[in-house]
Motif scaffolding. Structure first.
Motif, short mmCIF file in Angstrom:
data_model
loop_
_atom_site.label_atom_id
_atom_site.label_comp_id
_atom_site.label_asym_id
_atom_site.label_seq_id
_atom_site.Cartn_x
_atom_site.Cartn_y
_atom_site.Cartn_z
N GLU A 357 41.87 0.71 80.38
CA GLU A 357 42.06 1.69 79.30
C GLU A 357 42.33 3.08 79.86
O GLU A 357 43.23 3.79 79.38
CB GLU A 357 40.83 1.70 78.40
CG GLU A 357 40.62 0.42 77.61
CD GLU A 357 39.27 0.38 76.91
OE1 GLU A 357 38.43 1.28 77.19
OE2 GLU A 357 39.05 -0.54 76.09
N LEU A 358 41.55 3.49 80.85
CA LEU A 358 41.71 4.83 81.41
C LEU A 358 43.05 4.96 82.14
O LEU A 358 43.72 6.00 82.03
CB LEU A 358 40.56 5.13 82.37
CG LEU A 358 39.18 5.32 81.71
CD1 LEU A 358 38.08 5.32 82.76
CD2 LEU A 358 39.15 6.63 80.90
N ALA A 359 43.43 3.94 82.88
CA ALA A 359 44.70 3.99 83.60
C ALA A 359 45.88 3.99 82.63
O ALA A 359 46.88 4.70 82.83
CB ALA A 359 44.80 2.81 84.57
N ASP A 360 45.78 3.21 81.57
CA ASP A 360 46.84 3.16 80.58
C ASP A 360 47.02 4.52 79.91
O ASP A 360 48.15 4.97 79.68
CB ASP A 360 46.52 2.08 79.55
CG ASP A 360 47.67 1.83 78.59
OD1 ASP A 360 48.82 1.67 79.05
OD2 ASP A 360 47.43 1.80 77.36
N ALA A 361 45.90 5.20 79.63
CA ALA A 361 45.99 6.52 79.00
C ALA A 361 46.67 7.54 79.90
O ALA A 361 47.26 8.51 79.40
CB ALA A 361 44.58 7.00 78.63
N LEU A 362 46.60 7.32 81.21
CA LEU A 362 47.27 8.22 82.16
C LEU A 362 48.75 7.89 82.36
O LEU A 362 49.45 8.62 83.05
CB LEU A 362 46.57 8.16 83.52
CG LEU A 362 45.16 8.74 83.60
CD1 LEU A 362 44.53 8.40 84.94
CD2 LEU A 362 45.20 10.26 83.40
N GLY A 363 49.21 6.78 81.78
CA GLY A 363 50.59 6.35 81.99
C GLY A 363 50.84 5.78 83.37
O GLY A 363 51.96 5.86 83.88
N LEU A 364 49.82 5.15 83.97
CA LEU A 364 49.95 4.65 85.33
C LEU A 364 50.75 3.36 85.44
O LEU A 364 51.21 3.01 86.53
CB LEU A 364 48.57 4.42 85.95
CG LEU A 364 47.89 5.60 86.63
CD1 LEU A 364 46.55 5.17 87.23
CD2 LEU A 364 48.77 6.20 87.71
N PHE A 365 50.92 2.63 84.34
CA PHE A 365 51.55 1.32 84.41
C PHE A 365 53.04 1.41 84.13
O PHE A 365 53.44 1.86 83.04
CB PHE A 365 50.89 0.36 83.43
CG PHE A 365 49.41 0.18 83.66
CD1 PHE A 365 48.93 -0.17 84.92
CD2 PHE A 365 48.50 0.36 82.63
CE1 PHE A 365 47.58 -0.33 85.15
CE2 PHE A 365 47.15 0.20 82.84
CZ PHE A 365 46.69 -0.15 84.12
N PRO A 366 53.88 0.98 85.07
CA PRO A 366 55.33 0.97 84.81
C PRO A 366 55.70 0.13 83.58
O PRO A 366 56.64 0.46 82.86
CB PRO A 366 55.92 0.37 86.09
CG PRO A 366 54.89 0.62 87.15
CD PRO A 366 53.58 0.54 86.44
N ASP A 367 54.94 -0.94 83.35
CA ASP A 367 55.17 -1.81 82.19
C ASP A 367 53.83 -1.99 81.47
O ASP A 367 53.05 -2.90 81.78
CB ASP A 367 55.72 -3.16 82.66
CG ASP A 367 56.08 -4.09 81.50
OD1 ASP A 367 55.61 -3.84 80.37
OD2 ASP A 367 56.81 -5.07 81.73
N PRO A 368 53.53 -1.13 80.51
CA PRO A 368 52.23 -1.21 79.83
C PRO A 368 52.00 -2.54 79.13
O PRO A 368 50.86 -3.01 79.04
CB PRO A 368 52.28 -0.06 78.82
CG PRO A 368 53.30 0.89 79.37
CD PRO A 368 54.31 0.05 80.05
N ASP A 369 53.06 -3.18 78.63
CA ASP A 369 52.89 -4.47 77.97
C ASP A 369 52.45 -5.54 78.97
O ASP A 369 51.60 -6.38 78.64
CB ASP A 369 54.20 -4.89 77.29
CG ASP A 369 54.54 -4.02 76.09
OD1 ASP A 369 53.61 -3.40 75.52
OD2 ASP A 369 55.73 -3.96 75.72
N LEU A 370 53.03 -5.53 80.16
CA LEU A 370 52.60 -6.47 81.19
C LEU A 370 51.14 -6.23 81.54
O LEU A 370 50.35 -7.18 81.67
CB LEU A 370 53.46 -6.31 82.45
CG LEU A 370 53.01 -7.12 83.67
CD1 LEU A 370 53.15 -8.62 83.41
CD2 LEU A 370 53.80 -6.71 84.92
N ALA A 371 50.76 -4.97 81.70
CA ALA A 371 49.37 -4.66 82.04
C ALA A 371 48.42 -5.15 80.95
O ALA A 371 47.38 -5.76 81.24
CB ALA A 371 49.21 -3.15 82.24
N ALA A 372 48.78 -4.94 79.69
CA ALA A 372 47.93 -5.37 78.59
C ALA A 372 47.83 -6.89 78.55
O ALA A 372 46.75 -7.46 78.31
CB ALA A 372 48.47 -4.84 77.26
#
Length: 387
Positions: A357-372
């Motif tokens: 959650e914290l990393a996603d809020a920072l925009g760290l994931f190139p592909d947020p859908d993959l991360a989720a």
């Protein structure tokens, strides 16, 4: 004030270097205002039939590709250190190969590289000082033969064997007299490794600081810098103000790094940080703002990352590597969430979910859908979707 210094030069390649892995790696402008290393994790081989007490099985392609990711952002790589699970799953045999392969890759892109030299090939904690010197020498020879800057890592065996400050000065002095290039000294606090309590010969950190500073003064020109990982920013500032002008203070404080790197009117800290493994894109972009003199912009970019860092490095701090590897998997840098030594189990599922959650809020994931998707899959496997 600690003035910026040019990055260390690379030595000629060893004759026995492995074939480099061919990967595109853009050459960004170098970071100018600070010397910055990200301590890098290793990617385990999930198909290897091994256990926690067996030799580490490493996925070399994925591990080396991650080093190229760090170099592509202009960061240096601090190799084979505690973030790579030295003494916690990564044995000296695998670390030797890691150092050799990473050095070969660094030469293909001109990447900045420093590698850890310690004593973890010693199986017992009751080693003699002579055994400890020999073990350090073996590892130091490996690092220097690879053409890398050595980091003299804190030794559990030395912490157990030393009877006082003079034993530290004798062992480290012996090593510094023979290094072919200036080394980085590493003061790793007991929050990262309880076996290192009382390092430098005293449980009193003020007395330990005096021993470390005396060691630096005894060997002018032989110490590139001191990495201090005590999570005590005031102590770090006091230490860096007393270092000789040519000796860097590398912050290893994963709780207070923005203010320490930004500095004050008397100086600043360079960086050698495990948290810069997952934060590489944001960290590099922030330091480039410092390069233009934009300290406020640097703090605005990096301050929001501290909540994630404090979560990853929460007690027991030594298990921060689990969150680091999780984020690498969620970001698509590796195809699985498996660690050498089975340490993917070292953090709770709620802890890992919060890291996502914290990393996603920072925009760290190139592909947020993959991360989720990957995070949901992990929680589903363990029946914790609703935690």
């Amino acid at each position: 004030m600690n003035a910026p210094a040019p990055p260390p030069s690379s030595a000629p390649p060893p004759s026995s270097a492995p074939d480099p892995v061919s990967r595109p790696a853009p050459a960004p402008p170098p970071l100018r205002s600070r010397t910055v290393f990200a301590a890098a994790h290793v990617v385990a081989d999930p198909r290897a039939d091994t256990g926690p007490d067996g030799p580490a099985a490493v996925d070399w392609d994925a591990t080396l590709a991650f080093r190229h990711h760090l170099w592509s952002h202009g960061l240096g790589v601090a190799e084979a250190m505690d973030t790579a699970q030295r003494g916690a799953g990564l044995d000296w045999g695998a670390a030797t190969e890691l150092i050799r392969r990473s050095a070969a890759e660094a030469r293909t892109v001109g990447g900045l590289l420093a590698c850890g030299a310690g004593t973890d090939q010693l199986s017992a904690h009751n080693a003699s000082l002579a055994d400890i010197r020999d073990a350090y020498e073996e590892q130091l020879d490996t690092v220097e033969a690879a053409g890398a800057r050595p980091v003299l890592m804190a030794s559990r065996q030395l912490a157990a064997a030393a009877t006082g400050p003079e034993d530290y000065r004798e062992v480290y002095g012996h090593l510094l007299r023979q290094t072919t290039r200036p080394a980085i000294l590493h003061w790793l606090g007991p929050m990262f490794d309880p076996a290192l309590a009382g390092y430098w010969g005293s449980a009193d950190p003020d007395a330990a600081t005096e021993t470390l500073l005396a060691l630096v003064a005894d060997h002018p020109g032989k110490v590139d810098g001191v990495k201090i990982s005590l999570l005590d920013p005031a102590r770090e500032v006091r230490l860096r103000r007393r270092l000789p002008p040519a000796v860097r203070c590398y912050t290893g404080d994963d709780f207070h790094y923005p203010e320490l790197i930004a500095g004050d009117g008397h100086g600043f800290s360079d960086a050698l940080l495990g948290v810069f493994d997952p934060l590489a894109p944001l960290a590099a972009a922030a330091v480039r703002r410092l390069d233009t003199g934009d300290t406020a912009g640097f703090r605005a970019a990096l301050d929001p990352t501290v909540a994630l860092a404090r979560h990853l490095f929460a007690a027991p701090t030594r298990h921060y590597k689990t969150g680091v590897v999780l984020l690498a998997w969620l970001a698509g840098h590796q195809p699985h969430f498996t660690m050498v030594g089975g340490l993917q189990s070292a953090r709770s599922l709620p802890h890992l979910r919060r890291a996502h959650e914290l990393a996603d809020a920072l925009g760290l994931f190139p592909d947020p859908d993959l991360a989720a998707h990957r995070m949901r899959s992990l929680l589903t496997v363990y029946g914790a979707e609703d935690t």
